[in-house]
Design a protein around this motif. Sequence first.
Motif, mmCIF file in Angstrom:
data_model
loop_
_atom_site.group_PDB
_atom_site.id
_atom_site.type_symbol
_atom_site.label_atom_id
_atom_site.label_comp_id
_atom_site.label_asym_id
_atom_site.label_seq_id
_atom_site.Cartn_x
_atom_site.Cartn_y
_atom_site.Cartn_z
ATOM 1 N N ALA A 114 25.588 43.587 -60.800
ATOM 2 C CA ALA A 114 24.398 44.239 -61.095
ATOM 3 C C ALA A 114 23.885 43.449 -60.862
ATOM 4 O O ALA A 114 22.518 42.981 -60.754
ATOM 5 C CB ALA A 114 24.627 44.893 -62.612
ATOM 6 N N GLU A 115 23.943 41.831 -61.355
ATOM 7 C CA GLU A 115 23.087 40.669 -61.949
ATOM 8 C C GLU A 115 22.679 39.496 -60.078
ATOM 9 O O GLU A 115 22.241 39.524 -60.133
ATOM 10 C CB GLU A 115 23.345 38.995 -62.449
ATOM 11 C CG GLU A 115 23.354 40.413 -64.570
ATOM 12 C CD GLU A 115 22.135 39.546 -64.802
ATOM 13 O OE1 GLU A 115 21.368 39.462 -64.072
ATOM 14 O OE2 GLU A 115 21.593 39.381 -65.465
ATOM 15 N N ALA A 116 23.704 39.518 -59.578
ATOM 16 C CA ALA A 116 24.007 38.667 -57.804
ATOM 17 C C ALA A 116 23.449 39.995 -56.428
ATOM 18 O O ALA A 116 24.531 39.274 -56.025
ATOM 19 C CB ALA A 116 25.170 37.738 -58.109
ATOM 20 N N LYS A 117 23.859 40.932 -57.197
ATOM 21 C CA LYS A 117 23.384 42.040 -55.430
ATOM 22 C C LYS A 117 22.116 41.455 -54.631
ATOM 23 O O LYS A 117 21.762 41.350 -54.892
ATOM 24 C CB LYS A 117 23.079 43.414 -56.282
ATOM 25 C CG LYS A 117 23.602 44.220 -55.278
ATOM 26 C CD LYS A 117 23.034 45.607 -55.198
ATOM 27 C CE LYS A 117 23.871 46.691 -54.278
ATOM 28 N NZ LYS A 117 23.400 48.131 -54.516
ATOM 29 N N GLY A 118 23.110 41.298 -53.824
ATOM 30 C CA GLY A 118 22.082 40.326 -52.090
ATOM 31 C C GLY A 118 22.377 39.451 -51.864
ATOM 32 O O GLY A 118 21.912 38.604 -51.714
ATOM 33 N N GLU A 119 22.838 38.720 -53.722
ATOM 34 C CA GLU A 119 22.912 36.864 -53.149
ATOM 35 C C GLU A 119 24.255 36.691 -52.280
ATOM 36 O O GLU A 119 25.406 37.544 -51.972
ATOM 37 C CB GLU A 119 23.249 36.437 -54.487
ATOM 38 C CG GLU A 119 22.093 37.385 -55.664
ATOM 39 C CD GLU A 119 20.480 36.669 -55.652
ATOM 40 O OE1 GLU A 119 20.494 34.896 -55.448
ATOM 41 O OE2 GLU A 119 19.698 36.722 -55.683
ATOM 42 N N SER A 120 24.024 35.406 -52.036
ATOM 43 C CA SER A 120 25.613 35.397 -51.818
ATOM 44 C C SER A 120 26.617 35.036 -52.613
ATOM 45 O O SER A 120 26.968 35.428 -53.371
ATOM 46 C CB SER A 120 25.299 33.310 -51.189
ATOM 47 O OG SER A 120 24.829 32.950 -52.388
ATOM 48 N N TYR A 121 27.810 34.182 -51.222
ATOM 49 C CA TYR A 121 29.357 34.506 -52.436
ATOM 50 C C TYR A 121 28.730 33.714 -54.248
ATOM 51 O O TYR A 121 28.939 33.823 -54.265
ATOM 52 C CB TYR A 121 30.742 34.408 -51.464
ATOM 53 C CG TYR A 121 31.609 34.421 -52.293
ATOM 54 C CD1 TYR A 121 32.070 35.741 -52.659
ATOM 55 C CD2 TYR A 121 32.219 33.194 -52.021
ATOM 56 C CE1 TYR A 121 33.391 35.345 -53.709
ATOM 57 C CE2 TYR A 121 33.847 32.840 -52.958
ATOM 58 C CZ TYR A 121 34.216 33.982 -54.066
ATOM 59 O OH TYR A 121 35.389 33.867 -53.888
ATOM 60 N N GLU A 122 28.440 32.492 -53.415
ATOM 61 C CA GLU A 122 28.763 31.721 -53.602
ATOM 62 C C GLU A 122 27.426 31.407 -54.936
ATOM 63 O O GLU A 122 27.744 31.104 -56.289
ATOM 64 C CB GLU A 122 27.749 30.149 -52.959
ATOM 65 C CG GLU A 122 27.373 29.343 -54.059
ATOM 66 C CD GLU A 122 27.105 27.528 -54.007
ATOM 67 O OE1 GLU A 122 26.880 26.621 -53.908
ATOM 68 O OE2 GLU A 122 26.333 27.963 -52.585
ATOM 69 N N GLY A 123 27.000 32.622 -55.270
ATOM 70 C CA GLY A 123 25.738 32.989 -55.882
ATOM 71 C C GLY A 123 26.683 33.889 -57.185
ATOM 72 O O GLY A 123 26.153 33.826 -58.147
#
Length: 237
Positions: free
Chosen positions: A130-139
Amino acid sequence: MKHSYMKSMVVACLATLSFIGFNATATAATNYKVVKGDSLWKLGKRYSVTIDDIKKLNNRQGDMIYIGETLAIPSKTKVLAAETTEPSTAAPANTAKPEPKPEAKPVEQETPAVSISASEKDLLARLVEAEAKGESYEGKVGVATVVLNRVDSPKFPDTVTGVIKQVVGKAYAFSPVQNGSINKPASEDSKKAVEQALTRKDRLDDSIYFYNPKTATDNWIRSRAVIKTIDHHVFAK
Protein backbone atom coordinates in the motif's frame (compact mmCIF):
# COMPACT_ATOMS: atom_id res chain seq x y z
CA MET A 1 14.70 -110.57 -50.69
CA LYS A 2 12.54 -107.62 -51.67
CA HIS A 3 12.56 -106.28 -48.12
CA SER A 4 16.34 -106.55 -47.90
CA TYR A 5 16.69 -104.63 -51.17
CA MET A 6 14.37 -101.84 -50.00
CA LYS A 7 16.18 -101.62 -46.70
CA SER A 8 19.51 -101.27 -48.50
CA MET A 9 18.09 -98.50 -50.70
CA VAL A 10 16.82 -96.54 -47.67
CA VAL A 11 20.18 -96.78 -45.94
CA ALA A 12 21.95 -95.67 -49.12
CA CYS A 13 19.62 -92.66 -49.54
CA LEU A 14 20.10 -91.56 -45.94
CA ALA A 15 23.86 -91.84 -46.28
CA THR A 16 23.79 -89.81 -49.47
CA LEU A 17 21.63 -87.07 -47.86
CA SER A 18 23.89 -86.97 -44.81
CA PHE A 19 26.94 -86.65 -47.03
CA ILE A 20 25.31 -83.87 -49.07
CA GLY A 21 24.24 -82.05 -45.91
CA PHE A 22 27.71 -82.39 -44.39
CA ASN A 23 29.35 -81.07 -47.51
CA ALA A 24 26.88 -78.16 -47.66
CA THR A 25 27.80 -77.26 -44.10
CA ALA A 26 31.48 -77.81 -44.66
CA THR A 27 31.73 -75.96 -47.95
CA ALA A 28 29.42 -72.99 -47.23
CA ALA A 29 31.80 -70.07 -46.94
CA THR A 30 32.22 -66.30 -47.09
CA ASN A 31 35.04 -64.78 -49.11
CA TYR A 32 37.00 -62.21 -47.14
CA LYS A 33 39.84 -59.94 -48.27
CA VAL A 34 42.52 -59.56 -45.64
CA VAL A 35 43.26 -56.03 -44.46
CA LYS A 36 45.90 -54.55 -42.18
CA GLY A 37 45.58 -55.73 -38.58
CA ASP A 38 43.77 -59.00 -39.40
CA SER A 39 44.78 -62.37 -37.96
CA LEU A 40 43.28 -65.84 -38.02
CA TRP A 41 42.36 -65.43 -34.39
CA LYS A 42 40.50 -62.17 -35.06
CA LEU A 43 38.70 -63.61 -38.10
CA GLY A 44 37.68 -66.71 -36.14
CA LYS A 45 36.31 -64.55 -33.36
CA ARG A 46 34.51 -62.26 -35.82
CA TYR A 47 32.83 -65.08 -37.71
CA SER A 48 32.36 -67.46 -34.74
CA VAL A 49 34.55 -70.22 -36.20
CA THR A 50 37.84 -71.77 -35.11
CA ILE A 51 41.28 -71.07 -36.53
CA ASP A 52 41.50 -74.72 -37.62
CA ASP A 53 38.23 -74.37 -39.57
CA ILE A 54 39.68 -71.47 -41.57
CA LYS A 55 43.00 -73.25 -42.14
CA LYS A 56 41.34 -76.47 -43.31
CA LEU A 57 39.05 -74.69 -45.75
CA ASN A 58 41.98 -72.75 -47.23
CA ASN A 59 44.45 -75.68 -47.14
CA ARG A 60 46.76 -73.81 -44.80
CA GLN A 61 49.31 -75.30 -42.42
CA GLY A 62 50.64 -72.16 -40.79
CA ASP A 63 48.89 -69.20 -39.17
CA MET A 64 50.34 -66.47 -41.40
CA ILE A 65 47.96 -64.46 -43.60
CA TYR A 66 48.79 -61.58 -45.93
CA ILE A 67 47.18 -58.21 -46.68
CA GLY A 68 45.19 -58.34 -49.91
CA GLU A 69 44.72 -62.11 -50.11
CA THR A 70 41.23 -63.58 -50.13
CA LEU A 71 40.32 -66.20 -47.56
CA ALA A 72 37.28 -68.46 -47.50
CA ILE A 73 35.63 -68.23 -44.10
CA PRO A 74 33.50 -71.27 -43.20
CA SER A 75 29.91 -70.51 -42.26
CA LYS A 76 29.12 -73.38 -39.91
CA THR A 77 27.30 -71.04 -37.56
CA LYS A 78 25.48 -67.78 -37.99
CA VAL A 79 28.10 -65.22 -38.94
CA LEU A 80 28.18 -61.61 -37.97
CA ALA A 81 27.48 -58.79 -40.43
CA ALA A 82 29.69 -59.05 -43.55
CA GLU A 83 32.82 -56.93 -43.44
CA THR A 84 33.74 -54.52 -46.24
CA THR A 85 36.81 -55.38 -48.29
CA GLU A 86 38.43 -52.04 -47.41
CA PRO A 87 39.38 -50.92 -43.92
CA SER A 88 36.85 -48.57 -42.37
CA THR A 89 37.73 -44.90 -42.23
CA ALA A 90 35.18 -44.16 -39.54
CA ALA A 91 36.57 -42.97 -36.25
CA PRO A 92 36.45 -45.57 -33.46
CA ALA A 93 33.66 -45.21 -30.97
CA ASN A 94 34.61 -43.21 -27.93
CA THR A 95 34.36 -45.65 -25.07
CA ALA A 96 35.78 -43.30 -22.48
CA LYS A 97 33.34 -42.49 -19.74
CA PRO A 98 32.37 -38.80 -19.71
CA GLU A 99 33.67 -36.89 -16.75
CA PRO A 100 30.89 -36.18 -14.27
CA LYS A 101 29.74 -32.59 -14.27
CA PRO A 102 30.20 -30.78 -10.98
CA GLU A 103 26.95 -30.60 -9.10
CA ALA A 104 25.45 -27.16 -8.95
CA LYS A 105 25.40 -25.85 -5.44
CA PRO A 106 21.90 -25.10 -4.22
CA VAL A 107 21.15 -21.42 -3.72
CA GLU A 108 21.14 -20.86 -0.02
CA GLN A 109 18.36 -18.72 1.37
CA GLU A 110 19.58 -15.96 3.66
CA THR A 111 18.65 -16.66 7.24
CA PRO A 112 16.49 -13.84 8.60
CA ALA A 113 18.08 -11.96 11.48
CA VAL A 114 14.60 -11.24 12.79
CA SER A 115 11.87 -13.83 13.13
CA ILE A 116 8.23 -12.79 13.00
CA SER A 117 5.02 -14.78 12.65
CA ALA A 118 3.45 -15.58 9.29
CA SER A 119 0.50 -13.29 10.07
CA GLU A 120 2.86 -10.38 10.84
CA LYS A 121 4.77 -11.03 7.62
CA ASP A 122 1.53 -10.80 5.72
CA LEU A 123 0.51 -7.62 7.54
CA LEU A 124 3.90 -6.01 6.85
CA ALA A 125 3.81 -7.08 3.19
CA ARG A 126 0.35 -5.53 2.79
CA LEU A 127 1.59 -2.28 4.32
CA VAL A 128 4.60 -2.28 1.98
CA GLU A 129 2.29 -2.87 -0.99
CA ALA A 130 0.00 0.00 0.00
CA GLU A 131 2.79 2.47 0.87
CA ALA A 132 5.20 1.64 -1.98
CA LYS A 133 2.97 0.44 -4.80
CA GLY A 134 4.62 1.50 -8.06
CA GLU A 135 7.96 1.99 -6.29
CA SER A 136 11.06 -0.06 -7.02
CA TYR A 137 11.93 -3.24 -5.14
CA GLU A 138 14.56 -1.26 -3.22
CA GLY A 139 11.88 1.22 -2.20
CA LYS A 140 9.66 -1.59 -0.91
CA VAL A 141 12.55 -3.01 1.13
CA GLY A 142 13.08 0.50 2.55
CA VAL A 143 9.48 0.76 3.82
CA ALA A 144 9.71 -2.67 5.48
CA THR A 145 13.06 -1.69 7.01
CA VAL A 146 11.59 1.43 8.63
CA VAL A 147 8.89 -0.67 10.32
CA LEU A 148 11.50 -3.12 11.67
CA ASN A 149 13.70 -0.22 12.82
CA ARG A 150 10.74 1.12 14.78
CA VAL A 151 10.27 -2.26 16.45
CA ASP A 152 13.91 -2.02 17.63
CA SER A 153 13.52 1.60 18.74
CA PRO A 154 12.40 2.39 22.31
CA LYS A 155 10.26 5.21 20.86
CA PHE A 156 7.78 2.78 19.25
CA PRO A 157 5.88 -0.44 20.07
CA ASP A 158 8.05 -3.57 20.19
CA THR A 159 6.07 -5.69 17.72
CA VAL A 160 5.39 -5.40 13.98
CA THR A 161 1.65 -5.38 14.60
CA GLY A 162 2.00 -2.76 17.33
CA VAL A 163 4.08 -0.48 15.08
CA ILE A 164 1.77 -0.78 12.06
CA LYS A 165 -1.43 -0.24 14.06
CA GLN A 166 -0.05 2.46 16.33
CA VAL A 167 -2.34 5.44 16.82
CA VAL A 168 -0.70 8.86 16.92
CA GLY A 169 -3.05 11.57 18.16
CA LYS A 170 -6.39 10.83 16.52
CA ALA A 171 -5.12 8.87 13.54
CA TYR A 172 -3.08 5.80 12.68
CA ALA A 173 0.64 6.29 12.09
CA PHE A 174 0.37 4.86 8.57
CA SER A 175 -2.25 6.22 6.17
CA PRO A 176 -3.00 2.79 4.52
CA VAL A 177 -4.27 1.60 7.92
CA GLN A 178 -6.39 4.74 8.17
CA ASN A 179 -7.94 4.49 4.69
CA GLY A 180 -8.18 0.67 4.57
CA SER A 181 -5.87 0.08 1.60
CA ILE A 182 -3.74 -2.16 3.83
CA ASN A 183 -6.47 -4.77 3.54
CA LYS A 184 -5.61 -5.45 -0.11
CA PRO A 185 -3.39 -8.48 -0.78
CA ALA A 186 0.35 -7.97 -1.18
CA SER A 187 2.25 -8.60 -4.40
CA GLU A 188 5.07 -11.13 -4.65
CA ASP A 189 7.58 -8.26 -4.78
CA SER A 190 6.27 -6.86 -1.51
CA LYS A 191 6.48 -10.29 0.14
CA LYS A 192 10.06 -10.71 -1.06
CA ALA A 193 10.92 -7.20 0.13
CA VAL A 194 9.79 -8.15 3.64
CA GLU A 195 11.99 -11.25 3.59
CA GLN A 196 14.92 -9.13 2.43
CA ALA A 197 14.34 -6.54 5.16
CA LEU A 198 14.25 -9.27 7.81
CA THR A 199 17.90 -10.16 7.02
CA ARG A 200 18.76 -6.68 8.43
CA LYS A 201 21.68 -6.29 6.03
CA ASP A 202 20.85 -2.64 5.30
CA ARG A 203 19.08 -0.85 8.13
CA LEU A 204 19.16 2.50 6.27
CA ASP A 205 21.21 3.90 9.16
CA ASP A 206 18.30 3.07 11.51
CA SER A 207 15.84 5.30 9.65
CA ILE A 208 12.50 5.38 11.48
CA TYR A 209 10.61 7.69 9.12
CA PHE A 210 9.79 7.88 5.43
CA TYR A 211 7.67 10.38 3.54
CA ASN A 212 6.86 11.71 0.08
CA PRO A 213 8.16 15.31 -0.07
CA LYS A 214 5.58 16.18 -2.75
CA THR A 215 2.60 15.25 -0.62
CA ALA A 216 3.82 15.61 2.98
CA THR A 217 2.10 18.47 4.83
CA ASP A 218 3.84 18.08 8.21
CA ASN A 219 6.77 20.49 8.48
CA TRP A 220 8.12 18.58 11.47
CA ILE A 221 8.82 15.48 9.38
CA ARG A 222 10.83 17.62 6.97
CA SER A 223 13.10 18.64 9.82
CA ARG A 224 14.38 15.10 10.35
CA ALA A 225 17.88 14.12 9.18
CA VAL A 226 17.63 12.68 5.68
CA ILE A 227 19.43 9.36 5.23
CA LYS A 228 18.46 8.37 1.71
CA THR A 229 15.98 9.07 -1.07
CA ILE A 230 14.58 6.09 -2.96
CA ASP A 231 12.12 6.81 -5.76
CA HIS A 232 9.44 9.12 -4.29
CA HIS A 233 10.26 8.43 -0.63
CA VAL A 234 12.70 10.20 1.65
CA PHE A 235 14.01 8.06 4.50
CA ALA A 236 14.97 9.90 7.68
CA LYS A 237 15.76 9.47 11.40
